[in-house]
Design a protein around this motif. Structure first.
Motif, PDB file in Angstrom:
ATOM      1  N   SER A 491       0.829  -1.209   0.000  1.00 26.34           N
ATOM      2  CA  SER A 491       0.000   0.000   0.000  1.00 26.34           C
ATOM      3  C   SER A 491       0.863   1.260   0.000  1.00 26.34           C
ATOM      4  CB  SER A 491      -0.934   0.001   1.216  1.00 26.34           C
ATOM      5  OG  SER A 491      -0.195   0.029   2.425  1.00 26.34           O
ATOM      6  N   GLU A 492       1.970   1.244   0.748  1.00 30.08           N
ATOM      7  CA  GLU A 492       2.867   2.394   0.772  1.00 30.08           C
ATOM      8  C   GLU A 492       3.566   2.570  -0.576  1.00 30.08           C
ATOM      9  OE1 GLU A 492       4.156   2.438   5.509  1.00 30.08           O
ATOM     10  OE2 GLU A 492       5.210   1.141   4.084  1.00 30.08           O
ATOM     11  N   LEU A 493       3.894   1.433  -1.225  1.00 32.83           N
ATOM     12  CA  LEU A 493       4.513   1.491  -2.546  1.00 32.83           C
ATOM     13  C   LEU A 493       3.551   2.102  -3.557  1.00 32.83           C
ATOM     14  CD1 LEU A 493       6.806   0.809  -4.512  1.00 32.83           C
ATOM     15  CD2 LEU A 493       5.797  -1.473  -4.765  1.00 32.83           C
ATOM     16  N   LYS A 494       2.285   1.719  -3.477  1.00 34.75           N
ATOM     17  CA  LYS A 494       1.274   2.262  -4.383  1.00 34.75           C
ATOM     18  C   LYS A 494       1.180   3.776  -4.239  1.00 34.75           C
ATOM     19  CE  LYS A 494      -3.643   1.934  -5.582  1.00 34.75           C
ATOM     20  NZ  LYS A 494      -4.932   1.251  -5.283  1.00 34.75           N
ATOM     21  N   SER A 495       1.169   4.233  -3.011  1.00 31.53           N
ATOM     22  CA  SER A 495       1.111   5.670  -2.759  1.00 31.53           C
ATOM     23  C   SER A 495       2.367   6.377  -3.254  1.00 31.53           C
ATOM     24  CB  SER A 495       0.922   5.929  -1.255  1.00 31.53           C
ATOM     25  OG  SER A 495       0.867   7.310  -0.982  1.00 31.53           O
ATOM     26  N   ALA A 496       3.522   5.743  -3.085  1.00 30.03           N
ATOM     27  CA  ALA A 496       4.791   6.327  -3.542  1.00 30.03           C
ATOM     28  C   ALA A 496       4.817   6.466  -5.060  1.00 30.03           C
ATOM     29  CB  ALA A 496       5.962   5.467  -3.073  1.00 30.03           C
ATOM     30  N   VAL A 497       4.304   5.452  -5.771  1.00 32.80           N
ATOM     31  CA  VAL A 497       4.250   5.493  -7.231  1.00 32.80           C
ATOM     32  C   VAL A 497       3.358   6.639  -7.693  1.00 32.80           C
ATOM     33  CG1 VAL A 497       3.440   4.257  -9.280  1.00 32.80           C
ATOM     34  CG2 VAL A 497       4.776   3.051  -7.548  1.00 32.80           C
ATOM     35  N   GLN A 498       2.220   6.800  -7.018  1.00 29.32           N
ATOM     36  CA  GLN A 498       1.306   7.881  -7.375  1.00 29.32           C
ATOM     37  C   GLN A 498       1.931   9.246  -7.095  1.00 29.32           C
ATOM     38  OE1 GLN A 498      -2.123   6.813  -5.020  1.00 29.32           O
ATOM     39  NE2 GLN A 498      -2.975   5.493  -6.623  1.00 29.32           N
ATOM     40  N   THR A 499       2.630   9.369  -5.968  1.00 33.30           N
ATOM     41  CA  THR A 499       3.294  10.630  -5.618  1.00 33.30           C
ATOM     42  C   THR A 499       4.345  11.001  -6.648  1.00 33.30           C
ATOM     43  OG1 THR A 499       2.952  10.210  -3.257  1.00 33.30           O
ATOM     44  CG2 THR A 499       4.638  11.829  -3.841  1.00 33.30           C
ATOM     45  N   ALA A 500       5.008   9.994  -7.196  1.00 31.04           N
ATOM     46  CA  ALA A 500       6.043  10.231  -8.207  1.00 31.04           C
ATOM     47  C   ALA A 500       5.456  10.568  -9.568  1.00 31.04           C
ATOM     48  CB  ALA A 500       6.945   9.013  -8.322  1.00 31.04           C
ATOM     49  N   GLY A 501       4.133  10.516  -9.699  1.00 32.40           N
ATOM     50  CA  GLY A 501       3.490  10.829 -10.959  1.00 32.40           C
ATOM     51  C   GLY A 501       3.566   9.720 -11.977  1.00 32.40           C
ATOM     52  N   LEU A 502       3.779   8.477 -11.500  1.00 30.72           N
ATOM     53  CA  LEU A 502       3.869   7.324 -12.395  1.00 30.72           C
ATOM     54  C   LEU A 502       2.601   6.487 -12.257  1.00 30.72           C
ATOM     55  CD1 LEU A 502       7.579   6.384 -11.631  1.00 30.72           C
ATOM     56  CD2 LEU A 502       6.710   7.694 -13.570  1.00 30.72           C
ATOM     57  N   ALA A 503       2.444   5.519 -13.124  1.00 25.13           N
ATOM     58  CA  ALA A 503       1.239   4.685 -13.126  1.00 25.13           C
ATOM     59  C   ALA A 503       1.608   3.216 -12.980  1.00 25.13           C
ATOM     60  CB  ALA A 503       0.438   4.895 -14.409  1.00 25.13           C
ATOM     61  N   ALA A 504       0.849   2.512 -12.146  1.00 24.46           N
ATOM     62  CA  ALA A 504       1.032   1.063 -11.981  1.00 24.46           C
ATOM     63  C   ALA A 504      -0.271   0.467 -11.472  1.00 24.46           C
ATOM     64  CB  ALA A 504       2.173   0.774 -11.010  1.00 24.46           C
ATOM     65  N   ASN A 505      -0.768  -0.554 -12.184  1.00 24.82           N
ATOM     66  CA  ASN A 505      -1.995  -1.208 -11.723  1.00 24.82           C
ATOM     67  C   ASN A 505      -1.669  -2.221 -10.626  1.00 24.82           C
ATOM     68  OD1 ASN A 505      -0.966  -3.518 -13.041  1.00 24.82           O
ATOM     69  ND2 ASN A 505      -2.036  -2.973 -14.953  1.00 24.82           N
ATOM     70  N   GLU A 506      -2.708  -2.840 -10.088  1.00 26.46           N
ATOM     71  CA  GLU A 506      -2.520  -3.754  -8.958  1.00 26.46           C
ATOM     72  C   GLU A 506      -1.622  -4.933  -9.319  1.00 26.46           C
ATOM     73  OE1 GLU A 506      -3.493  -3.236  -5.942  1.00 26.46           O
ATOM     74  OE2 GLU A 506      -4.570  -1.385  -6.397  1.00 26.46           O
ATOM     75  N   GLN A 507      -1.790  -5.452 -10.533  1.00 28.25           N
ATOM     76  CA  GLN A 507      -0.975  -6.590 -10.945  1.00 28.25           C
ATOM     77  C   GLN A 507       0.502  -6.194 -11.032  1.00 28.25           C
ATOM     78  OE1 GLN A 507      -2.017  -8.233 -14.754  1.00 28.25           O
ATOM     79  NE2 GLN A 507      -0.545  -9.909 -14.629  1.00 28.25           N
ATOM     80  N   LEU A 508       0.760  -5.035 -11.584  1.00 27.22           N
ATOM     81  CA  LEU A 508       2.138  -4.581 -11.711  1.00 27.22           C
ATOM     82  C   LEU A 508       2.750  -4.318 -10.328  1.00 27.22           C
ATOM     83  CD1 LEU A 508       4.539  -3.778 -13.424  1.00 27.22           C
ATOM     84  CD2 LEU A 508       3.539  -1.505 -13.703  1.00 27.22           C
ATOM     85  N   LEU A 509       1.957  -3.776  -9.408  1.00 32.83           N
ATOM     86  CA  LEU A 509       2.454  -3.541  -8.051  1.00 32.83           C
ATOM     87  C   LEU A 509       2.856  -4.852  -7.380  1.00 32.83           C
ATOM     88  CD1 LEU A 509      -0.057  -0.818  -6.807  1.00 32.83           C
ATOM     89  CD2 LEU A 509       2.411  -0.545  -7.043  1.00 32.83           C
ATOM     90  N   ARG A 510       2.055  -5.894  -7.565  1.00 34.56           N
ATOM     91  CA  ARG A 510       2.388  -7.199  -6.988  1.00 34.56           C
ATOM     92  C   ARG A 510       3.683  -7.742  -7.587  1.00 34.56           C
ATOM     93  NH1 ARG A 510      -3.257  -7.983  -7.354  1.00 34.56           N
ATOM     94  NH2 ARG A 510      -3.007  -9.150  -9.320  1.00 34.56           N
ATOM     95  N   LEU A 511       3.817  -7.583  -8.912  1.00 28.05           N
ATOM     96  CA  LEU A 511       5.046  -8.037  -9.565  1.00 28.05           C
ATOM     97  C   LEU A 511       6.265  -7.261  -9.064  1.00 28.05           C
ATOM     98  CD1 LEU A 511       3.776  -8.444 -13.248  1.00 28.05           C
ATOM     99  CD2 LEU A 511       4.396 -10.279 -11.661  1.00 28.05           C
ATOM    100  N   MET A 512       6.090  -5.988  -8.803  1.00 24.82           N
ATOM    101  CA  MET A 512       7.191  -5.154  -8.319  1.00 24.82           C
ATOM    102  C   MET A 512       7.641  -5.605  -6.932  1.00 24.82           C
ATOM    103  SD  MET A 512       5.661  -1.537  -9.749  1.00 24.82           S
ATOM    104  CE  MET A 512       6.647  -0.458  -8.744  1.00 24.82           C
TER     105      MET A 512
END
Length: 544
Positions: A491-512
């Motif tokens: 969840s913190e990673l998802k928020s960090a990606v959004q703060t950076a102005g980048l895009a990642a869906n749930e599947q990509l976040l899990r892979l990351m």
């Protein structure tokens, strides 16, 4: 940068700290107030006639045309030419411009670049005017002059010779912003004649209030491609020119015009055959006449580009805009001009630029106290505008910013040296060091992403770009790691990606988290940096 004037502006970290040269301190050229003059004309039912730039030979210039032609000049308002004139139709574009009889390609090339950078355009072209509401035959435009923004008022009477525009004319017959802006600049310069030949570098500064540098393409810097890419990404204004002042406006068989100024409108690296190719997009202020060599509109090189990419980039029209390779660019053009509000291009090596009007120089200095003394030769007295830009960063006790290591100019580092540098700095921060050291493999991965020259090393410029990303991601990491554990969960990673102005869906976040996380699927700072740089690269490739 030294130039005539009398103001001192100090800027820190590329951000202006004072009001000098701002629109809040706007100066009125010839002491003419646009709002007051327009209100008077509307109240009296009059169309404005500018006595300070009259419909007279003095406004044209005595030597621009032969005497008999000067007597044939007629002045007409847009409302006399079109039933429904507009200042702007469907936005402002470089394709609105077609150069006229006047030899002011240097101004129009800068203007073409200005249309691509709306943050600068808004300063030059005020939106409080037009032909539809409160029309009184009066318009105004703003230009930067030696430390101040100057508001120039004009009437809308335009010069014609034998029924044709003497100066620039718009591609759409009822859109008049190019003609009126050019007239305002001619008034600022004293006459239309004073626009007949000039310096692209001067126009870029006058339209932005920025700092410019010019690079010789006959002796180009080794990292020219990197400079072009960084300037384009930083939203710099860019132009270029060909040599041949004695053969001005002579079109060669390959379509390039000698003694002429052009706009650099884009640069991109695309997949070509089995590799990559860096190509540059250029626009001719004539509004027609294009390069006929490799990467031109109908060249066979486009047959080896993916259809989707080709469709996105190729505009097969005789509108003056064309693509060419970086190699052809260096062969055909003599000078590259780059301008921005702050000298971001000075990240690239030791740049120095000198024109008839200003001097720009770059220094790497040790901490200390310095005295700057503008001086002239032969005991002549002049006024100077001295602007000092300091590329530094303010630190305080609560700052999470990374202190950038000082590297020798011209040096390059490999993955092993990068690992040592990163760990020496990162381990100084207790929180970010909890996630573990930068491994050699992670540093090899980072180097591969940032190494634009593909030589296994990071240049000083590439390292500077990496360090800006590290600083940004360290700040994001610290804010999102709310429990100060030194790790980010999903969840913190998802928020960090959004703060950076980048895009990642749930599947990509899990892979990351699987790829970069530990056994608990939590990501430390070093792995977070690798992850974000990879995501950033993927995002850029998708945009291209």
């Amino acid at each position: 940068m030294l130039a005539p004037g009398s103001a001192l502006t100090l800027e820190r970290g590329w951000e202006k700290t004072g009001a000098t040269g701002s629109l809040q301190n706007l100066k009125k050229f010839n002491n003419q107030d646009f709002n007051r003059l327009r209100a008077f004309c509307l109240n009296q039912g009059l169309l404005f006639e500018d006595a300070t730039f009259p419909t007279h030979v003095s406004s044209i210039g005595p030597n621009l045309l032969l005497e008999d032609k000067l007597r044939q000049i007629q002045w007409k308002r847009p409302i006399e030419l079109q039933k429904n004139p507009y200042l702007i139709m469907d936005g402002v574009s470089r394709f609105d411009i077609i150069q006229g009889e006047l030899g002011d390609c240097w101004l129009l090339a800068a203007l073409g670049s200005l249309t691509l950078q709306k943050q600068f355009l808004a300063k030059v072209l005020p939106q409080d005017q037009g032909f539809q509401d409160d029309y009184a035959g009066i318009f105004h435009f703003r230009f930067w002059q030696y430390g101040d923004w100057v508001d120039v008022v004009i009437d809308d009477r335009l010069p014609f010779l034998n029924g044709r525009y003497l100066s620039v004319h718009p591609r759409a017959s009822n859109e008049f912003w190019p003609c009126l802006l050019e007239k305002a600049y001619a008034k600022l310069r004293g006459s239309y004649q004073n626009l007949h030949g000039g310096y692209l570098s001067d126009a870029l500064v006058d339209l932005t209030g920025g700092v410019q540098v010019q690079l010789s393409l006959k002796d180009p810097p080794a990292d020219l491609e990197e400079i072009l890419k960084a300037a384009d990404k930083s939203q710099c204004l860019m132009g270029c020119s060909t040599s041949g002042q004695m053969r001005r406006n002579i079109e060669l068989r390959n379509g390039i015009v000698q003694g002429h100024a052009y706009t650099v409108t884009g640069t991109v690296k695309i997949r070509y055959k089995n590799g990559w190719k860096h190509i540059i997009r250029i626009w001719n202020p004539w509004g027609h006449g294009e390069w006929k060599g490799p990467w031109s509109d109908n060249s066979p090189q486009w047959d080896h580009v993916e259809p989707k990419c080709r469709e996105a980039l190729l505009r097969n029209k005789d509108d003056g805009e064309f693509w060419m390779s970086c190699e052809s660019f260096q062969e055909q053009f003599s000078w590259l001009y780059i301008c921005n509000g702050t000298p971001t291009f000075l990240d690239f090596g030791d740049q120095r630029s000198t024109t008839c009007r200003d001097v720009t120089n770059y220094f790497t200095l040790s901490p200390g106290t310095y005295v700057v003394v503008p001086a002239t030769t032969e005991d002549q007295e002049f006024e100077f505008l001295l602007r000092i830009f300091l590329k530094n960063q303010d630190y305080n006790e609560n700052s999470n910013s990374l202190p950038r290591p000082v590297l020798p100019m011209g040096s390059a580092i490999d993955a092993s040296q990068l690992q040592q540098l990163l760990n020496e700095v990162i381990l100084q921060d207790e929180m970010t060091s909890l996630g573990g050291r930068f491994s050699f493999d992670s540093c090899r991965g980072i180097l591969a992403l940032m190494d634009l020259n593909s030589n296994g090393q990071l240049t000083l410029q590439e390292f500077g770009s990496l360090w800006r990303s590290l600083t940004k991601y360290m700040d994001i990491f610290s804010k999102e790691d709310r429990n100060n554990s030194g790790f980010l969960d999903v969840s913190e990673l998802k928020s960090a990606v959004q703060t950076a102005g980048l895009a990642a869906n749930e599947q990509l976040l899990r892979l990351m988290t699987l790829r970069y996380g530990n056994a608990d699927r939590r990501i430390g700072f070093s792995d977070f940096v690798c992850c974000m740089l990879r995501l950033e690269t993927m995002t850029c490739e998708e945009k291209d």
